[in-house]
Write a protein that holds these residues in place. Sequence first.
Motif, PDB file in Angstrom:
ATOM      1  N   LEU B  34      -8.812  14.133  -2.118  1.00  0.00           N
ATOM      2  CA  LEU B  34      -8.325  14.999  -3.204  1.00  0.00           C
ATOM      3  C   LEU B  34      -7.768  14.161  -4.360  1.00  0.00           C
ATOM      4  O   LEU B  34      -8.111  14.393  -5.522  1.00  0.00           O
ATOM      5  CB  LEU B  34      -7.215  15.925  -2.694  1.00  0.00           C
ATOM      6  CG  LEU B  34      -7.632  17.220  -1.997  1.00  0.00           C
ATOM      7  CD1 LEU B  34      -6.388  17.961  -1.533  1.00  0.00           C
ATOM      8  CD2 LEU B  34      -8.450  18.099  -2.929  1.00  0.00           C
ATOM      9  N   ALA B  38      -9.503  13.859  -7.990  1.00  0.00           N
ATOM     10  CA  ALA B  38      -8.738  14.379  -9.135  1.00  0.00           C
ATOM     11  C   ALA B  38      -8.569  13.267 -10.172  1.00  0.00           C
ATOM     12  O   ALA B  38      -8.629  13.512 -11.380  1.00  0.00           O
ATOM     13  CB  ALA B  38      -7.378  14.902  -8.682  1.00  0.00           C
ATOM     14  N   LEU B  43      -7.562  13.778 -14.097  1.00  0.00           N
ATOM     15  CA  LEU B  43      -6.269  14.471 -14.063  1.00  0.00           C
ATOM     16  C   LEU B  43      -5.110  13.501 -14.299  1.00  0.00           C
ATOM     17  O   LEU B  43      -4.100  13.855 -14.900  1.00  0.00           O
ATOM     18  CB  LEU B  43      -6.089  15.200 -12.723  1.00  0.00           C
ATOM     19  CG  LEU B  43      -4.847  16.076 -12.561  1.00  0.00           C
ATOM     20  CD1 LEU B  43      -4.799  17.180 -13.610  1.00  0.00           C
ATOM     21  CD2 LEU B  43      -4.767  16.704 -11.172  1.00  0.00           C
ATOM     22  N   LEU B  77       0.666  13.660  -0.265  1.00  0.00           N
ATOM     23  CA  LEU B  77       0.464  15.047  -0.696  1.00  0.00           C
ATOM     24  C   LEU B  77       1.552  15.499  -1.663  1.00  0.00           C
ATOM     25  O   LEU B  77       1.265  16.162  -2.658  1.00  0.00           O
ATOM     26  CB  LEU B  77       0.477  15.975   0.514  1.00  0.00           C
ATOM     27  CG  LEU B  77      -0.860  16.303   1.160  1.00  0.00           C
ATOM     28  CD1 LEU B  77      -0.661  17.375   2.217  1.00  0.00           C
ATOM     29  CD2 LEU B  77      -1.871  16.785   0.127  1.00  0.00           C
ATOM     30  N   LEU B  80       0.798  14.162  -5.000  1.00  0.00           N
ATOM     31  CA  LEU B  80      -0.302  14.880  -5.649  1.00  0.00           C
ATOM     32  C   LEU B  80       0.182  16.234  -6.179  1.00  0.00           C
ATOM     33  O   LEU B  80      -0.177  16.642  -7.281  1.00  0.00           O
ATOM     34  CB  LEU B  80      -1.464  15.047  -4.665  1.00  0.00           C
ATOM     35  CG  LEU B  80      -2.756  15.626  -5.245  1.00  0.00           C
ATOM     36  CD1 LEU B  80      -3.276  14.785  -6.397  1.00  0.00           C
ATOM     37  CD2 LEU B  80      -3.832  15.746  -4.168  1.00  0.00           C
ATOM     38  N   GLU B  81       1.031  16.888  -5.386  1.00  0.00           N
ATOM     39  CA  GLU B  81       1.603  18.162  -5.824  1.00  0.00           C
ATOM     40  C   GLU B  81       2.393  17.962  -7.109  1.00  0.00           C
ATOM     41  O   GLU B  81       2.203  18.677  -8.092  1.00  0.00           O
ATOM     42  CB  GLU B  81       2.559  18.688  -4.752  1.00  0.00           C
ATOM     43  CG  GLU B  81       2.094  19.968  -4.091  1.00  0.00           C
ATOM     44  CD  GLU B  81       3.015  20.343  -2.946  1.00  0.00           C
ATOM     45  OE1 GLU B  81       2.488  20.567  -1.864  1.00  0.00           O
ATOM     46  OE2 GLU B  81       4.252  20.379  -3.139  1.00  0.00           O
ATOM     47  N   THR B  84       0.127  17.139 -10.090  1.00  0.00           N
ATOM     48  CA  THR B  84      -0.672  18.295 -10.489  1.00  0.00           C
ATOM     49  C   THR B  84       0.172  19.250 -11.327  1.00  0.00           C
ATOM     50  O   THR B  84      -0.290  19.795 -12.326  1.00  0.00           O
ATOM     51  CB  THR B  84      -1.217  19.020  -9.239  1.00  0.00           C
ATOM     52  OG1 THR B  84      -1.891  18.066  -8.419  1.00  0.00           O
ATOM     53  CG2 THR B  84      -2.208  20.098  -9.616  1.00  0.00           C
ATOM     54  N   ALA B  89      -1.679  21.219 -14.557  1.00  0.00           N
ATOM     55  CA  ALA B  89      -2.872  21.823 -13.970  1.00  0.00           C
ATOM     56  C   ALA B  89      -2.518  23.071 -13.167  1.00  0.00           C
ATOM     57  O   ALA B  89      -3.349  23.922 -12.905  1.00  0.00           O
ATOM     58  CB  ALA B  89      -3.596  20.808 -13.074  1.00  0.00           C
ATOM     59  N   THR B  90      -1.269  23.146 -12.768  1.00  0.00           N
ATOM     60  CA  THR B  90      -0.796  24.343 -12.078  1.00  0.00           C
ATOM     61  C   THR B  90       0.719  24.404 -12.243  1.00  0.00           C
ATOM     62  O   THR B  90       1.320  23.487 -12.810  1.00  0.00           O
ATOM     63  CB  THR B  90      -1.171  24.326 -10.590  1.00  0.00           C
ATOM     64  OG1 THR B  90      -0.802  25.570 -10.007  1.00  0.00           O
ATOM     65  CG2 THR B  90      -0.468  23.203  -9.843  1.00  0.00           C
ATOM     66  N   LEU B  95       1.435  27.406  -7.070  1.00  0.00           N
ATOM     67  CA  LEU B  95       1.177  26.653  -5.849  1.00  0.00           C
ATOM     68  C   LEU B  95       1.798  27.361  -4.641  1.00  0.00           C
ATOM     69  O   LEU B  95       1.186  27.509  -3.592  1.00  0.00           O
ATOM     70  CB  LEU B  95       1.757  25.253  -6.012  1.00  0.00           C
ATOM     71  CG  LEU B  95       1.078  24.097  -5.284  1.00  0.00           C
ATOM     72  CD1 LEU B  95      -0.417  24.090  -5.523  1.00  0.00           C
ATOM     73  CD2 LEU B  95       1.678  22.775  -5.753  1.00  0.00           C
TER      74      LEU B  95
END
Lengths: 187, 124
Positions: B34, B38, B43, B77, B80-81, B84, B89-90, B95
């Motif tokens: 991931l 990304a 990203l 992770l 990455l959260e 992001t 992106a979010t 999420l």
Amino acid sequence: MRALETVLLAKGYVDPAALDLIVETYETKIGPRCGAQVVAKAWVDPAYRQRLLADGTAAVAELSFSGRQGEHLKVVENTGQVHNLVVCTLCSCYPWPVLGLPPVWYKSAPYRSRAVIDPRGVLADFGVTLPRDKTIRVWDSTAEMRYLVLPQRPAGTEGWSEERLAELVTRDSMIGTGLPHPAGAGA
Amino acid sequence: MTLPSDMLKLIPALPCDVEGPVFREPWEAQAFALAVDAHAKGLFTWSEWAAALSAQIKAAQLAGDPDTGETYYQHWLATLEGLTVSKGATSLDQLKQVQSAWDRAARATPHGQPIVLENDPLAS
């Protein structure tokens, strides 16, 4: 992680094919990958082979790669009369603590459906042709029960060490879609 | 697709053998992929990634993480959260919503069947 993946996929920041490609690159690098050692030990040590066939989970744990999860591992033995093939028709249950990450084809719908209907055809696709009188037994994995094929020891390997034998054991031979390398193959 | 080794070298404490990254469990490889993809889609830059990951790991160590490698991809992770969200992106809310949807879907899925988001009883 699934949430993050869903969001990134929806926004086009990752693409499923690219993810598969990356994971595939490393699929042999996941988990303890101890299957070949288990098979080689069973080839040289008849008592271990007995224990392995009687209780796969315990015998594999003896080599100290204990399966973290609760599922049971059943080892099925190829013989002169029977060839075993493992599939998971529902999803992609796989003994990954022993074999690493499942290959992409194992998870594909065509493999999952055809392995049961036409195992001989699937084996042919993998380049494996078996004598017509050999029985093919297909084992369908579940969340509770995983299968590992104990392939036949290649001819001409008498007196080989476990380490040398383990090099002949391929991942596919432990799923049943392949055979171990023959003794002559340069490993 | 193999990552160039100079990219891998930037990442702190990545579990590796002589040939490259190793993973203890399948989800770790998925998490790895991931971040790599990304980044490939633009990203974030790889140095941004490396910096954010070291910060995440340092913070975890300060909070008492044993840092034995077992938690490595949890930090991965979380990084990455964080990226992001900070890259827009979010949002954290979005999420969380998707996370709850997956949880509900998992509970609503009969045992032995693949869990898919469509199984979320609240999915419209």
